[in-house]
Design a protein around this motif. Structure first.
Motif, PDB file in Angstrom:
ATOM      1  N   VAL A  18       0.830  -1.201   0.000  1.00 58.22           N
ATOM      2  CA  VAL A  18       0.000   0.000   0.000  1.00 58.22           C
ATOM      3  C   VAL A  18       0.867   1.256   0.000  1.00 58.22           C
ATOM      4  O   VAL A  18       0.524   2.261  -0.626  1.00 58.22           O
ATOM      5  CB  VAL A  18      -0.977   0.013   1.200  1.00 58.22           C
ATOM      6  CG1 VAL A  18      -0.251   0.150   2.526  1.00 58.22           C
ATOM      7  CG2 VAL A  18      -1.997   1.134   1.040  1.00 58.22           C
ATOM      8  N   SER A  65      -9.663   1.940   2.448  1.00 59.28           N
ATOM      9  CA  SER A  65      -9.501   2.620   3.735  1.00 59.28           C
ATOM     10  C   SER A  65      -8.030   2.675   4.138  1.00 59.28           C
ATOM     11  O   SER A  65      -7.567   3.690   4.676  1.00 59.28           O
ATOM     12  CB  SER A  65     -10.319   1.908   4.821  1.00 59.28           C
ATOM     13  OG  SER A  65      -9.943   0.553   4.940  1.00 59.28           O
ATOM     14  N   GLU A  66      -7.276   1.620   3.847  1.00 62.75           N
ATOM     15  CA  GLU A  66      -5.853   1.615   4.187  1.00 62.75           C
ATOM     16  C   GLU A  66      -5.093   2.659   3.367  1.00 62.75           C
ATOM     17  O   GLU A  66      -4.232   3.375   3.887  1.00 62.75           O
ATOM     18  CB  GLU A  66      -5.262   0.226   3.953  1.00 62.75           C
ATOM     19  CG  GLU A  66      -3.821   0.086   4.454  1.00 62.75           C
ATOM     20  CD  GLU A  66      -3.257  -1.301   4.217  1.00 62.75           C
ATOM     21  OE1 GLU A  66      -2.168  -1.584   4.737  1.00 62.75           O
ATOM     22  OE2 GLU A  66      -3.895  -2.086   3.493  1.00 62.75           O
ATOM     23  N   GLU A  67      -5.428   2.764   2.086  1.00 63.12           N
ATOM     24  CA  GLU A  67      -4.771   3.772   1.242  1.00 63.12           C
ATOM     25  C   GLU A  67      -5.105   5.193   1.710  1.00 63.12           C
ATOM     26  O   GLU A  67      -4.245   6.078   1.724  1.00 63.12           O
ATOM     27  CB  GLU A  67      -5.198   3.570  -0.210  1.00 63.12           C
ATOM     28  CG  GLU A  67      -4.589   2.319  -0.835  1.00 63.12           C
ATOM     29  CD  GLU A  67      -5.243   1.923  -2.150  1.00 63.12           C
ATOM     30  OE1 GLU A  67      -4.665   1.104  -2.889  1.00 63.12           O
ATOM     31  OE2 GLU A  67      -6.357   2.426  -2.449  1.00 63.12           O
ATOM     32  N   HIS A  70      -2.980   5.988   4.872  1.00 56.05           N
ATOM     33  CA  HIS A  70      -1.582   6.298   4.556  1.00 56.05           C
ATOM     34  C   HIS A  70      -1.474   7.644   3.844  1.00 56.05           C
ATOM     35  O   HIS A  70      -0.519   8.396   4.066  1.00 56.05           O
ATOM     36  CB  HIS A  70      -0.964   5.174   3.717  1.00 56.05           C
ATOM     37  CG  HIS A  70      -0.615   3.960   4.523  1.00 56.05           C
ATOM     38  ND1 HIS A  70       0.492   3.909   5.349  1.00 56.05           N
ATOM     39  CD2 HIS A  70      -1.221   2.755   4.637  1.00 56.05           C
ATOM     40  CE1 HIS A  70       0.541   2.730   5.937  1.00 56.05           C
ATOM     41  NE2 HIS A  70      -0.486   2.006   5.523  1.00 56.05           N
ATOM     42  N   LEU A 114      -9.903   1.772  14.269  1.00 56.28           N
ATOM     43  CA  LEU A 114      -8.688   0.957  14.245  1.00 56.28           C
ATOM     44  C   LEU A 114      -8.479   0.220  15.565  1.00 56.28           C
ATOM     45  O   LEU A 114      -7.901  -0.872  15.596  1.00 56.28           O
ATOM     46  CB  LEU A 114      -7.475   1.835  13.935  1.00 56.28           C
ATOM     47  CG  LEU A 114      -7.392   2.341  12.494  1.00 56.28           C
ATOM     48  CD1 LEU A 114      -6.365   3.450  12.357  1.00 56.28           C
ATOM     49  CD2 LEU A 114      -7.048   1.186  11.547  1.00 56.28           C
ATOM     50  N   THR A 160      -1.295  -2.260  12.687  1.00 58.46           N
ATOM     51  CA  THR A 160      -0.998  -2.635  11.295  1.00 58.46           C
ATOM     52  C   THR A 160      -0.088  -1.611  10.620  1.00 58.46           C
ATOM     53  O   THR A 160      -0.330  -1.211   9.477  1.00 58.46           O
ATOM     54  CB  THR A 160      -2.284  -2.842  10.461  1.00 58.46           C
ATOM     55  OG1 THR A 160      -3.000  -1.597  10.376  1.00 58.46           O
ATOM     56  CG2 THR A 160      -3.171  -3.906  11.080  1.00 58.46           C
ATOM     57  N   ILE A 162       0.302   1.511  11.333  1.00 56.12           N
ATOM     58  CA  ILE A 162      -0.237   2.877  11.323  1.00 56.12           C
ATOM     59  C   ILE A 162      -0.159   3.449  12.735  1.00 56.12           C
ATOM     60  O   ILE A 162      -0.640   2.824  13.687  1.00 56.12           O
ATOM     61  CB  ILE A 162      -1.692   2.876  10.830  1.00 56.12           C
ATOM     62  CG1 ILE A 162      -1.737   2.452   9.352  1.00 56.12           C
ATOM     63  CG2 ILE A 162      -2.347   4.238  11.012  1.00 56.12           C
ATOM     64  CD1 ILE A 162      -3.123   2.211   8.830  1.00 56.12           C
TER      65      ILE A 162
END
Length: 348
Positions: A18, A65-67, A70, A114, A160, A162
């Motif tokens: 990612v 959501s992860e992108e 970041h 999260l 994870t 983050i």
């Protein structure tokens, strides 16, 4: 160079998949991608897209959501790193996130999601992601990013890869933007009932954020404190029975015969003259006055020969066996003390 494929992984081999898809202008330029190339790829029908100022997603279609997380961190970080991150600890398999995202962490509802709060909305449903930065940073909220400033950054938790604000801070930042009393109550209750943190830590953050002037927050805090005390009392019962302590009398008031009220106690061992009190004070505006009341009661009881043991809910949760040892030691030491004054024990 074919911009439809990932960039050469050689200088960026420390990044996850990612992180290879979400890059800053500086990271792209370090790969030899010019501003003109970036603009060309981000045109309508192109294979890249700009998620935030200076932050790009190197593929078409909606961001995951992860992108998004970041991208928000890259936008808010003090100096998004293009160099390799600090090496991972043996066996961790992850780069050291604070180096990549210096002075930035996810907070608010996104952070609670999260932390796996069931009462927080899913990440993909959030139109805005709160990111915590130092107060003097020159940043503005834009797109899906809401900048939250603080004079002192807490230590982030890594989820994870983050950096995420601790639950008490994330709760305060979420509550600051919520007007629905039922939502605030659910979030605060889950924080305590789910074992994420103690009520005192939440109230401290809400106090520092000056949110206790809002009636719906005060009501939720009152429920939170009641919930926290009930959980702490249950742990206290478990400590006594699981660690083989003698049964005390529970929830009593002490008085001198024909005299004044000495105070309420959570547990009392009359044969040993040992009293136990759960310290469930919350850091609010009247904290000094509450502490003075605790101290006066303790001094008065100890002058009468009664040993007072104070236990916090956090210590009960994290080190129950150690707290049981403290109580057992006080009970055993009673044989070496002068007899305590006679007191009347009444149900509370």
């Amino acid at each position: 160079m074919n911009h439809n494929t990932p960039l050469s992984p050689r200088p960026l081999r420390h990044l996850s998949d990612v992180q290879l898809r979400v890059l800053t202008t500086a990271q792209l330029r370090s790969q030899g991608v010019s501003p003109a190339d970036i603009n060309a790829q981000c045109r309508p029908g192109g294979t890249w897209q700009q998620l935030l100022p200076g932050v790009y997603l190197l593929r078409p279609g909606p961001a995951t959501s992860e992108e998004r997380l970041h991208a928000v961190l890259l936008y808010a970080a003090r100096s998004p790193a293009t160099e390799p991150a600090v090496p991972a600890q043996p066996g961790s398999g992850e780069p050291h996130a604070p180096q990549r995202y210096a002075d930035a962490m996810i907070t608010g509802l996104a952070a609670l999601a999260l932390h796996r709060f069931s009462s927080a909305p899913p990440l993909l449903s959030l139109d805005r992601i709160d990111v915590l930065v130092p107060r003097l940073r020159r940043l503005r909220s834009t797109g899906c990013v809401r900048i939250v400033r603080t004079p002192g950054m807490p230590e982030p938790e890594q989820i994870t890869g983050i950096p995420v604000a601790p639950v008490p801070r994330a709760l305060a930042d979420a509550v600051a933007d919520l007007a629905d009393a039922s939502v605030v109550r659910r979030l605060l209750t889950e924080a305590v009932r789910g074992g994420h943190c103690e009520p005192a830590a939440v109230v401290k953050e809400l106090t520092q954020a000056r949110l206790l002037s809002r009636p719906h927050v005060v009501d939720a805090v009152d429920s939170l404190l009641a919930e926290g005390r009930a959980i702490a009392e249950d742990r206290l019962y478990r400590m006594v029975h699981e660690h083989g302590l003698p049964d005390p009398v529970w929830n009593v008031d002490l008085r001198l015969p024909g005299g004044p009220h000495l105070g309420g106690l959570d547990a009392y061992w009359p044969d040993h003259a040992v009293a136990l009190e759960l310290d469930t004070r919350a850091p609010r505006q009247d904290e000094d006055a509450m502490w003075s009341e605790y101290a006066r009661k303790r001094e008065h009881l100890e002058r009468l020969g009664i040993t007072v043991v104070h236990i916090t809910p956090k210590k009960l949760r994290d080190s129950m066996e150690q707290q049981a040892t403290v109580v057992r030691t006080a009970l055993m030491a009673s044989a070496d003390r002068d007899p305590a004054a006679y007191v009347v024990v009444l149900p509370r």
